[in-house]
Design an enzyme around this catalytic site. Sequence first.
Site, PDB file in Angstrom:
ATOM      1  CB  CYS A 134      -0.962  -0.001   1.181  1.00 37.27           C
ATOM      2  SG  CYS A 134      -2.237  -1.271   1.021  1.00 37.27           S
ATOM      3  CG  HIS A 184     -12.907   8.956 -11.035  1.00 39.75           C
ATOM      4  ND1 HIS A 184     -14.136   8.570 -10.548  1.00 39.75           N
ATOM      5  CD2 HIS A 184     -12.526   7.998 -11.902  1.00 39.75           C
ATOM      6  CE1 HIS A 184     -14.493   7.428 -11.109  1.00 39.75           C
ATOM      7  NE2 HIS A 184     -13.522   7.053 -11.941  1.00 39.75           N
ATOM      8  CD  GLU A 193      -8.448   1.028   2.181  1.00 41.27           C
ATOM      9  OE1 GLU A 193      -7.869   2.112   2.276  1.00 41.27           O
ATOM     10  OE2 GLU A 193      -7.850  -0.058   2.302  1.00 41.27           O
TER      11      GLU A 193
END
Length: 128
Positions: free
Chosen positions: A23, A67, A117
């Site tokens: 990550c 986005h 997530e």
Amino acid sequence: MFQVRVKADFAAAHFLRDYHGKCENLHGHNYKVYAHVQGKNLDEGGMLLDFTELKKALKAVCDKIDHTNLNDIAFFEQNPSAERIAMYIYEGIIELIPGLKKTDGESAYLYAIDVFETDNNRARYLPD
């Protein structure tokens, strides 16, 4: 006690600084977000809070980060963890609907924000 919950989603990229694993690299998620409101009293129409009002606020906050690369947003201090995303969304909703800030425990208030997530990984923010 009554509770209502609404859902929204957004897609965003991020990476975690000070993290040692996959990550720390740029990657993305299709986040699911749930906003929970609770309170003891219903309005004249028998509702804790109009779903439409809460959905509109949640969507507006999620649209701001949809986005994007979350690391570009100062609020996250270069570490846009799911926990910080949940707090960001809480703060955004409170800005749009100030009356949802907990004041007395009787009125409707924004109780929790859940940020998923993945289907299996959730962070929850509970305000003081």
